[in-house]
Enzyme design. Structure first.
Site, PDB file in Angstrom:
ATOM      1  N   LYS A  15      51.850  36.938  69.077  1.00 11.16           N
ATOM      2  CA  LYS A  15      53.161  37.583  68.902  1.00 11.16           C
ATOM      3  C   LYS A  15      53.538  38.409  70.136  1.00 11.16           C
ATOM      4  O   LYS A  15      54.650  38.348  70.631  1.00 11.16           O
ATOM      5  CB  LYS A  15      53.155  38.519  67.668  1.00 11.16           C
ATOM      6  CG  LYS A  15      52.750  37.852  66.369  1.00 11.16           C
ATOM      7  CD  LYS A  15      52.808  38.815  65.196  1.00 11.16           C
ATOM      8  CE  LYS A  15      51.827  39.975  65.282  1.00 11.16           C
ATOM      9  NZ  LYS A  15      50.410  39.602  65.215  1.00 11.16           N
ATOM     10  N   ARG A  90      55.716  43.790  57.822  1.00 11.47           N
ATOM     11  CA  ARG A  90      54.384  43.328  57.404  1.00 11.47           C
ATOM     12  C   ARG A  90      54.176  43.465  55.905  1.00 11.47           C
ATOM     13  O   ARG A  90      53.128  43.076  55.401  1.00 11.47           O
ATOM     14  CB  ARG A  90      53.328  44.193  58.091  1.00 11.47           C
ATOM     15  CG  ARG A  90      52.758  43.614  59.359  1.00 11.47           C
ATOM     16  CD  ARG A  90      51.999  44.718  60.036  1.00 11.47           C
ATOM     17  NE  ARG A  90      50.875  44.275  60.772  1.00 11.47           N
ATOM     18  CZ  ARG A  90      50.834  44.219  62.095  1.00 11.47           C
ATOM     19  NH1 ARG A  90      51.897  44.527  62.798  1.00 11.47           N
ATOM     20  NH2 ARG A  90      49.746  43.865  62.704  1.00 11.47           N
ATOM     21  N   ARG A 128      40.451  39.133  74.267  1.00 10.35           N
ATOM     22  CA  ARG A 128      41.675  39.769  74.798  1.00 10.35           C
ATOM     23  C   ARG A 128      41.355  40.977  75.677  1.00 10.35           C
ATOM     24  O   ARG A 128      40.504  41.796  75.371  1.00 10.35           O
ATOM     25  CB  ARG A 128      42.585  40.213  73.652  1.00 10.35           C
ATOM     26  CG  ARG A 128      43.784  41.018  74.171  1.00 10.35           C
ATOM     27  CD  ARG A 128      44.842  41.241  73.143  1.00 10.35           C
ATOM     28  NE  ARG A 128      44.332  41.797  71.920  1.00 10.35           N
ATOM     29  CZ  ARG A 128      45.050  41.906  70.804  1.00 10.35           C
ATOM     30  NH1 ARG A 128      46.284  41.466  70.776  1.00 10.35           N
ATOM     31  NH2 ARG A 128      44.511  42.427  69.727  1.00 10.35           N
ATOM     32  N   ARG A 161      41.125  46.423  73.395  1.00 14.26           N
ATOM     33  CA  ARG A 161      41.692  47.312  72.375  1.00 14.26           C
ATOM     34  C   ARG A 161      40.609  47.804  71.426  1.00 14.26           C
ATOM     35  O   ARG A 161      39.695  47.059  71.099  1.00 14.26           O
ATOM     36  CB  ARG A 161      42.775  46.561  71.594  1.00 14.26           C
ATOM     37  CG  ARG A 161      44.162  47.027  71.975  1.00 14.26           C
ATOM     38  CD  ARG A 161      45.243  46.180  71.419  1.00 14.26           C
ATOM     39  NE  ARG A 161      45.232  46.032  69.979  1.00 14.26           N
ATOM     40  CZ  ARG A 161      46.154  45.361  69.298  1.00 14.26           C
ATOM     41  NH1 ARG A 161      47.146  44.781  69.956  1.00 14.26           N
ATOM     42  NH2 ARG A 161      46.099  45.246  67.999  1.00 14.26           N
ATOM     43  N   ARG A 172      41.637  43.831  59.651  1.00 16.04           N
ATOM     44  CA  ARG A 172      43.021  43.456  59.993  1.00 16.04           C
ATOM     45  C   ARG A 172      43.385  42.099  59.397  1.00 16.04           C
ATOM     46  O   ARG A 172      44.490  41.910  58.888  1.00 16.04           O
ATOM     47  CB  ARG A 172      43.178  43.401  61.518  1.00 16.04           C
ATOM     48  CG  ARG A 172      43.235  44.786  62.140  1.00 16.04           C
ATOM     49  CD  ARG A 172      42.899  44.761  63.615  1.00 16.04           C
ATOM     50  NE  ARG A 172      43.835  44.030  64.418  1.00 16.04           N
ATOM     51  CZ  ARG A 172      43.560  43.553  65.634  1.00 16.04           C
ATOM     52  NH1 ARG A 172      42.365  43.745  66.175  1.00 16.04           N
ATOM     53  NH2 ARG A 172      44.473  42.898  66.308  1.00 16.04           N
TER      54      ARG A 172
HETATM   55  P1  AP5 Z   1      48.480  38.524  71.515  1.00 18.22           P
HETATM   56  O1  AP5 Z   1      49.774  38.020  72.049  1.00 18.22           O
HETATM   57  O2  AP5 Z   1      47.986  39.846  71.969  1.00 18.22           O
HETATM   58  O3  AP5 Z   1      48.470  38.404  69.904  1.00 18.22           O
HETATM   59  P2  AP5 Z   1      49.216  39.265  68.801  1.00 18.22           P
HETATM   60  O4  AP5 Z   1      49.687  38.327  67.756  1.00 18.22           O
HETATM   61  O5  AP5 Z   1      50.235  40.162  69.433  1.00 18.22           O
HETATM   62  O6  AP5 Z   1      47.978  40.076  68.248  1.00 18.22           O
HETATM   63  P3  AP5 Z   1      47.797  41.617  67.865  1.00 18.22           P
HETATM   64  O7  AP5 Z   1      46.329  41.822  67.734  1.00 18.22           O
HETATM   65  O8  AP5 Z   1      48.540  42.512  68.822  1.00 18.22           O
HETATM   66  O9  AP5 Z   1      48.472  41.651  66.477  1.00 18.22           O
HETATM   67  P4  AP5 Z   1      48.240  42.707  65.421  1.00 18.22           P
HETATM   68  O10 AP5 Z   1      49.325  42.339  64.485  1.00 18.22           O
HETATM   69  O11 AP5 Z   1      46.884  42.772  64.839  1.00 18.22           O
HETATM   70  O12 AP5 Z   1      48.359  44.100  66.219  1.00 18.22           O
HETATM   71  P5  AP5 Z   1      49.518  45.172  66.332  1.00 18.22           P
HETATM   72  O13 AP5 Z   1      49.407  45.798  67.652  1.00 18.22           O
HETATM   73  O14 AP5 Z   1      50.812  44.625  65.883  1.00 18.22           O
HETATM   74  O15 AP5 Z   1      47.384  37.397  71.835  1.00 18.22           O
HETATM   75  C1  AP5 Z   1      46.034  37.589  71.474  1.00 18.22           C
HETATM   76  C2  AP5 Z   1      45.141  36.932  72.552  1.00 18.22           C
HETATM   77  O16 AP5 Z   1      45.350  35.519  72.524  1.00 18.22           O
HETATM   78  C3  AP5 Z   1      45.474  37.394  73.983  1.00 18.22           C
HETATM   79  O17 AP5 Z   1      44.274  37.540  74.699  1.00 18.22           O
HETATM   80  C4  AP5 Z   1      46.314  36.236  74.562  1.00 18.22           C
HETATM   81  O18 AP5 Z   1      46.135  36.113  75.962  1.00 18.22           O
HETATM   82  C5  AP5 Z   1      45.772  35.049  73.802  1.00 18.22           C
HETATM   83  N1  AP5 Z   1      46.787  34.023  73.561  1.00 18.22           N
HETATM   84  C6  AP5 Z   1      48.078  34.223  73.175  1.00 18.22           C
HETATM   85  N2  AP5 Z   1      48.716  33.055  73.044  1.00 18.22           N
HETATM   86  C7  AP5 Z   1      47.801  32.079  73.344  1.00 18.22           C
HETATM   87  C8  AP5 Z   1      47.875  30.649  73.386  1.00 18.22           C
HETATM   88  N3  AP5 Z   1      49.010  29.970  73.078  1.00 18.22           N
HETATM   89  N4  AP5 Z   1      46.748  29.977  73.720  1.00 18.22           N
HETATM   90  C9  AP5 Z   1      45.605  30.635  74.017  1.00 18.22           C
HETATM   91  N5  AP5 Z   1      45.476  31.997  74.019  1.00 18.22           N
HETATM   92  C10 AP5 Z   1      46.574  32.706  73.674  1.00 18.22           C
HETATM   93  O19 AP5 Z   1      49.077  46.226  65.198  1.00 18.22           O
HETATM   94  C11 AP5 Z   1      47.927  47.016  65.366  1.00 18.22           C
HETATM   95  C12 AP5 Z   1      47.798  47.973  64.197  1.00 18.22           C
HETATM   96  O20 AP5 Z   1      48.956  48.852  64.134  1.00 18.22           O
HETATM   97  C13 AP5 Z   1      47.722  47.356  62.807  1.00 18.22           C
HETATM   98  O21 AP5 Z   1      46.389  46.973  62.493  1.00 18.22           O
HETATM   99  C14 AP5 Z   1      48.203  48.535  61.933  1.00 18.22           C
HETATM  100  O22 AP5 Z   1      47.199  49.523  61.831  1.00 18.22           O
HETATM  101  C15 AP5 Z   1      49.338  49.114  62.776  1.00 18.22           C
HETATM  102  N6  AP5 Z   1      50.645  48.463  62.511  1.00 18.22           N
HETATM  103  C16 AP5 Z   1      51.408  47.779  63.412  1.00 18.22           C
HETATM  104  N7  AP5 Z   1      52.541  47.345  62.826  1.00 18.22           N
HETATM  105  C17 AP5 Z   1      52.495  47.760  61.543  1.00 18.22           C
HETATM  106  C18 AP5 Z   1      53.378  47.585  60.432  1.00 18.22           C
HETATM  107  N8  AP5 Z   1      54.529  46.908  60.555  1.00 18.22           N
HETATM  108  N9  AP5 Z   1      53.006  48.138  59.237  1.00 18.22           N
HETATM  109  C19 AP5 Z   1      51.866  48.848  59.115  1.00 18.22           C
HETATM  110  N10 AP5 Z   1      50.983  49.038  60.114  1.00 18.22           N
HETATM  111  C20 AP5 Z   1      51.293  48.501  61.330  1.00 18.22           C
END
Ligand code: AP5
Length: 224
Positions: A15, A90, A128, A161, A172
């Site tokens: 994402k 979410r 990552r 991270r 998660r």
């Molecule tokens: P990346 O693009 O970083 O993936 P992502 O989907 O953004 O993963 P996140 O871990 O950031 O998602 P998340 O939802 O757990 O975390 P968030 O920060 O939102 O890609 C991942 C890896 O894959 C990278 O190394 C990349 O290079 C690689 N990659 C990408 N595309 C690829 C491809 N096509 N092929 C190969 N490799 C590839 O949330 C963190 C925390 O915040 C949550 O746990 C929660 O505590 C809180 N939070 C955030 N939003 C909310 C909400 N709405 N409600 C409640 N709590 C929330």
């Protein structure tokens, strides 16, 4: 009409990677709720400490905190013509807030789910690395930096991270199954969610996203 592009997907689905590219293409801001919460968690306040604890363990932050965060961020002038939601909604409650926001702002909501297998998610999260300066996202397996542990763009150190450890990843992924999967069913049943194969290379996923988003108006995407 302005668009709200919503990136739905499990932790590690890509994402953030795709939202950054889409932000550049469309000129919309990327609103990463995880990133904003990580900044809020730096504050030595009761709320900052609470967010830090929840994020470190991989649990979701409350809908109330997220509701306020989204209302404040989307009221900024840079969101006037559209924005990209990376990590929101979410939960069903968050989805309801999004619907009312879209109605108020008279914007079209484009919902895209990036689908990646469980095994690939685990490998992506383990590999990552993120730039501590500009947030550029790397992966030791699929997108290593030119120089080990240094950002190609600004030379700043890369970091892992704190919630990318196996225990937090497990929590998660469980939170995703429990809270976000029902949301996906809700959107899929109403025929509004477009699913994309997220295991293709980054540029192929990007091309597919652009074509889905560009054609959203002709598909008659609704605002509610
Ligand atoms: P990346 O693009 O970083 O993936 P992502 O989907 O953004 O993963 P996140 O871990 O950031 O998602 P998340 O939802 O757990 O975390 P968030 O920060 O939102 O890609 C991942 C890896 O894959 C990278 O190394 C990349 O290079 C690689 N990659 C990408 N595309 C690829 C491809 N096509 N092929 C190969 N490799 C590839 O949330 C963190 C925390 O915040 C949550 O746990 C929660 O505590 C809180 N939070 C955030 N939003 C909310 C909400 N709405 N409600 C409640 N709590 C929330």
């Amino acid at each position: 009409m302005g668009k709200i592009i919503v990136m739905v997907g499990a932790p590690g689905a890509g994402k953030g990677t795709q939202s950054r590219l889409l932000a550049e293409h469309f000129g919309y801001p990327q609103i990463s709720t995880g990133g904003i919460l990580r900044d809020m968690a730096l504050a030595d306040t009761p709320l900052g400490r609470e967010i830090r604890g929840l994020q470190a363990s991989g649990l979701l932050v409350s809908d109330d905190v997220l509701g306020e965060l989204i209302l404040v961020r989307t009221s900024q002038p840079d969101c006037e013509h559209g924005y990209i939601l990376d990590g929101f909604p979410r939960t069903l409650k968050q989805a309801q807030l999004l619907e009312s926001l879209a109605r108020q702002e008279d914007k079209e909501v484009v919902l895209v789910r990036v689908v990646v297998s469980h095994e690939a998610l685990l490998q992506r999260l383990a590999g990552r690395r993120t730039c501590t300066q500009c947030g550029e996202i790397y992966n030791v397996y699929s997108r290593p930096p030119e120089q080990a542990d240094k950002c190609d763009l600004d030379g700043a150190p890369l970091a892992q991270r704190t919630d990318d450890n196996p225990e937090a990843v497990n929590t998660r992924l469980t939170a995703y199954e429990e809270s976000t999967a029902p949301l996906i069913d809700y959107y899929s049943n109403s025929g509004r969610l477009v699913q994309i194969d997220g295991e293709r290379p980054v540029d192929e996923v990007y091309d597919r996203l652009i074509s889905v988003i560009d054609s959203s108006e002709s598909r008659g995407v609704r605002r509610n």
